[in-house]
Scaffold this motif. Sequence first.
Motif, PDB file in Angstrom:
ATOM      1  N   LEU A 223       9.125  -4.343  -4.888  1.00 46.20           N
ATOM      2  CA  LEU A 223       7.839  -5.036  -4.881  1.00 46.20           C
ATOM      3  C   LEU A 223       8.010  -6.479  -5.319  1.00 46.20           C
ATOM      4  O   LEU A 223       7.403  -7.398  -4.752  1.00 46.20           O
ATOM      5  CB  LEU A 223       6.859  -4.316  -5.803  1.00 46.20           C
ATOM      6  CG  LEU A 223       5.443  -4.909  -5.874  1.00 46.20           C
ATOM      7  CD1 LEU A 223       4.795  -4.945  -4.500  1.00 46.20           C
ATOM      8  CD2 LEU A 223       4.576  -4.095  -6.842  1.00 46.20           C
ATOM      9  N   MET A 224       8.837  -6.697  -6.313  1.00 45.95           N
ATOM     10  CA  MET A 224       9.084  -8.053  -6.789  1.00 45.95           C
ATOM     11  C   MET A 224       9.735  -8.905  -5.701  1.00 45.95           C
ATOM     12  O   MET A 224       9.359 -10.059  -5.476  1.00 45.95           O
ATOM     13  CB  MET A 224       9.968  -8.010  -8.025  1.00 45.95           C
ATOM     14  CG  MET A 224      10.144  -9.362  -8.695  1.00 45.95           C
ATOM     15  SD  MET A 224      11.163  -9.192 -10.159  1.00 45.95           S
ATOM     16  CE  MET A 224      12.325 -10.487  -9.895  1.00 45.95           C
TER      17      MET A 224
ATOM     18  N   ASP B 217       0.817  -1.213   0.000  1.00 43.87           N
ATOM     19  CA  ASP B 217       0.000   0.000   0.000  1.00 43.87           C
ATOM     20  C   ASP B 217       0.855   1.269   0.000  1.00 43.87           C
ATOM     21  O   ASP B 217       0.350   2.351  -0.326  1.00 43.87           O
ATOM     22  CB  ASP B 217      -0.925   0.016   1.221  1.00 43.87           C
ATOM     23  CG  ASP B 217      -2.044  -1.011   1.119  1.00 43.87           C
ATOM     24  OD1 ASP B 217      -2.307  -1.497   0.000  1.00 43.87           O
ATOM     25  OD2 ASP B 217      -2.643  -1.331   2.162  1.00 43.87           O
ATOM     26  N   HIS B 218       2.130   1.135   0.385  1.00 39.63           N
ATOM     27  CA  HIS B 218       3.004   2.306   0.472  1.00 39.63           C
ATOM     28  C   HIS B 218       4.165   2.233  -0.526  1.00 39.63           C
ATOM     29  O   HIS B 218       5.170   2.921  -0.366  1.00 39.63           O
ATOM     30  CB  HIS B 218       3.541   2.443   1.906  1.00 39.63           C
ATOM     31  CG  HIS B 218       2.481   2.790   2.909  1.00 39.63           C
ATOM     32  ND1 HIS B 218       1.643   1.833   3.443  1.00 39.63           N
ATOM     33  CD2 HIS B 218       2.113   3.977   3.452  1.00 39.63           C
ATOM     34  CE1 HIS B 218       0.806   2.419   4.284  1.00 39.63           C
ATOM     35  NE2 HIS B 218       1.067   3.709   4.309  1.00 39.63           N
ATOM     36  N   ILE B 219       4.007   1.440  -1.568  1.00 39.88           N
ATOM     37  CA  ILE B 219       5.091   1.254  -2.534  1.00 39.88           C
ATOM     38  C   ILE B 219       5.414   2.567  -3.250  1.00 39.88           C
ATOM     39  O   ILE B 219       6.552   2.782  -3.699  1.00 39.88           O
ATOM     40  CB  ILE B 219       4.723   0.152  -3.563  1.00 39.88           C
ATOM     41  CG1 ILE B 219       5.928  -0.195  -4.436  1.00 39.88           C
ATOM     42  CG2 ILE B 219       3.536   0.561  -4.405  1.00 39.88           C
ATOM     43  CD1 ILE B 219       7.082  -0.798  -3.687  1.00 39.88           C
ATOM     44  N   SER B 220       4.453   3.485  -3.341  1.00 38.52           N
ATOM     45  CA  SER B 220       4.694   4.757  -4.029  1.00 38.52           C
ATOM     46  C   SER B 220       5.723   5.623  -3.306  1.00 38.52           C
ATOM     47  O   SER B 220       6.245   6.582  -3.892  1.00 38.52           O
ATOM     48  CB  SER B 220       3.382   5.544  -4.183  1.00 38.52           C
ATOM     49  OG  SER B 220       2.850   5.878  -2.916  1.00 38.52           O
ATOM     50  N   LEU B 221       6.027   5.304  -2.048  1.00 38.74           N
ATOM     51  CA  LEU B 221       7.014   6.066  -1.291  1.00 38.74           C
ATOM     52  C   LEU B 221       8.447   5.717  -1.704  1.00 38.74           C
ATOM     53  O   LEU B 221       9.386   6.419  -1.324  1.00 38.74           O
ATOM     54  CB  LEU B 221       6.837   5.823   0.211  1.00 38.74           C
ATOM     55  CG  LEU B 221       5.506   6.275   0.812  1.00 38.74           C
ATOM     56  CD1 LEU B 221       5.415   5.859   2.276  1.00 38.74           C
ATOM     57  CD2 LEU B 221       5.334   7.779   0.676  1.00 38.74           C
ATOM     58  N   PHE B 222       8.601   4.643  -2.458  1.00 38.91           N
ATOM     59  CA  PHE B 222       9.918   4.234  -2.919  1.00 38.91           C
ATOM     60  C   PHE B 222      10.231   4.925  -4.250  1.00 38.91           C
ATOM     61  O   PHE B 222       9.336   5.349  -4.979  1.00 38.91           O
ATOM     62  CB  PHE B 222       9.999   2.719  -3.062  1.00 38.91           C
ATOM     63  CG  PHE B 222       9.983   2.008  -1.726  1.00 38.91           C
ATOM     64  CD1 PHE B 222      11.153   1.521  -1.178  1.00 38.91           C
ATOM     65  CD2 PHE B 222       8.806   1.861  -1.013  1.00 38.91           C
ATOM     66  CE1 PHE B 222      11.156   0.893   0.061  1.00 38.91           C
ATOM     67  CE2 PHE B 222       8.794   1.242   0.230  1.00 38.91           C
ATOM     68  CZ  PHE B 222       9.971   0.755   0.775  1.00 38.91           C
ATOM     69  N   ALA B 223      11.517   5.049  -4.539  1.00 39.50           N
ATOM     70  CA  ALA B 223      11.949   5.751  -5.748  1.00 39.50           C
ATOM     71  C   ALA B 223      11.408   5.049  -6.995  1.00 39.50           C
ATOM     72  O   ALA B 223      11.282   3.813  -7.026  1.00 39.50           O
ATOM     73  CB  ALA B 223      13.477   5.817  -5.802  1.00 39.50           C
TER      74      ALA B 223
ATOM     75  N   ILE C 271       6.628 -14.288 -11.452  1.00 39.15           N
ATOM     76  CA  ILE C 271       6.224 -13.191 -10.579  1.00 39.15           C
ATOM     77  C   ILE C 271       6.722 -11.863 -11.146  1.00 39.15           C
ATOM     78  O   ILE C 271       6.010 -10.854 -11.131  1.00 39.15           O
ATOM     79  CB  ILE C 271       6.761 -13.424  -9.150  1.00 39.15           C
ATOM     80  CG1 ILE C 271       6.069 -14.648  -8.530  1.00 39.15           C
ATOM     81  CG2 ILE C 271       6.546 -12.191  -8.271  1.00 39.15           C
ATOM     82  CD1 ILE C 271       6.693 -15.120  -7.232  1.00 39.15           C
ATOM     83  N   ALA C 272       7.936 -11.871 -11.659  1.00 41.38           N
ATOM     84  CA  ALA C 272       8.501 -10.654 -12.255  1.00 41.38           C
ATOM     85  C   ALA C 272       7.660 -10.202 -13.448  1.00 41.38           C
ATOM     86  O   ALA C 272       7.364  -9.005 -13.607  1.00 41.38           O
ATOM     87  CB  ALA C 272       9.938 -10.901 -12.685  1.00 41.38           C
ATOM     88  N   SER C 273       7.258 -11.155 -14.284  1.00 40.11           N
ATOM     89  CA  SER C 273       6.472 -10.830 -15.467  1.00 40.11           C
ATOM     90  C   SER C 273       5.115 -10.244 -15.084  1.00 40.11           C
ATOM     91  O   SER C 273       4.686  -9.224 -15.632  1.00 40.11           O
ATOM     92  CB  SER C 273       6.290 -12.085 -16.321  1.00 40.11           C
ATOM     93  OG  SER C 273       5.475 -11.823 -17.437  1.00 40.11           O
ATOM     94  N   LEU C 274       4.439 -10.886 -14.123  1.00 41.71           N
ATOM     95  CA  LEU C 274       3.132 -10.400 -13.690  1.00 41.71           C
ATOM     96  C   LEU C 274       3.236  -9.026 -13.032  1.00 41.71           C
ATOM     97  O   LEU C 274       2.381  -8.163 -13.237  1.00 41.71           O
ATOM     98  CB  LEU C 274       2.503 -11.405 -12.710  1.00 41.71           C
ATOM     99  CG  LEU C 274       2.085 -12.750 -13.307  1.00 41.71           C
ATOM    100  CD1 LEU C 274       1.630 -13.705 -12.209  1.00 41.71           C
ATOM    101  CD2 LEU C 274       0.971 -12.560 -14.333  1.00 41.71           C
TER     102      LEU C 274
END
Length: 300
Positions: free
Chosen positions: A247-248, A233-239, A282-285
Amino acid sequence: MISQMKVQLDQDYNYCENIIRQYSNSFYYTFKQLPEEKARAVFAIYAFCRSADDILDQAFLTKEEKVQQLQQLENDLRSFEHFEEKSTPLWRALRDVFNRYPMKIEPFYHQIQGQKMDIHFNAMNTIDDVEIYSYLVAGSVGLMLLPILTDEVKPEAEKAAVQLGIAMQMTNILRDIGEDFDMLERVYLPISEMNRFNYSMKELEKHIINDSFIQLWERLAGRAEDQYDFFEDHISLFAADSRFQVLMAARVYRQYLSIIRHKNYNCFTEKSSIKRSDVERIASLTMIEFESKRERSGSR
């Protein structure tokens, strides 16, 4: 002179890269896709954490010798903190990382503190105890990596990085229940939760997988999955140049929980592992999801 220093530093980073390649194919595959400078910084931090892990993994060392070696590592870290580090590949690479990024030294000490807890092991009474331990050995790694993976270290980003580290360590615990008990004589399952679900130490010793064990396992897995969700939910805080890779890494590690469920919760006699094909899937998805979100945001 500058050229010689660059050659030396390249060799130092190669040393660190070889360590992560040797011990963790999935992490290596994931973080190798970062921009080169960031990837090398991640490899150096991994090499530091691995040096602490290696002390505990050496079966021929006595408990006292492990304590001494961890103390030496802590002394080396203190020397590093005061710019008096040893001239070795690990410490030279880490110095370059600290020169390039706004690093904090505290998480490195916390990592060593967590390793000391494994040497002087005490049973975990509650889930909170498990999470405190998980922060020290894994959440601390999230804080180490955060200055590399974000443009600005914000409190919510720190919380997300810690939550991810804790989730990954709890996943380790749930994956390695049998190995930890049989080989290391350690039980990381919290006593209060074992009592809550009426699962005994004798049943654990006999590798019994019953409804009580499954409920106990799912209780901890649910806690870990909540933490994975918080991170996502907070992945947008990463560069922007690091989000996909982080995320992967999270999703690859989370996959262990699905694998164990698919094996009917057998984390006693079967060692769960993630195949390279699963990592690539997982990387592809994840990439498809990223591209879809980018297209939607671009059309607004």
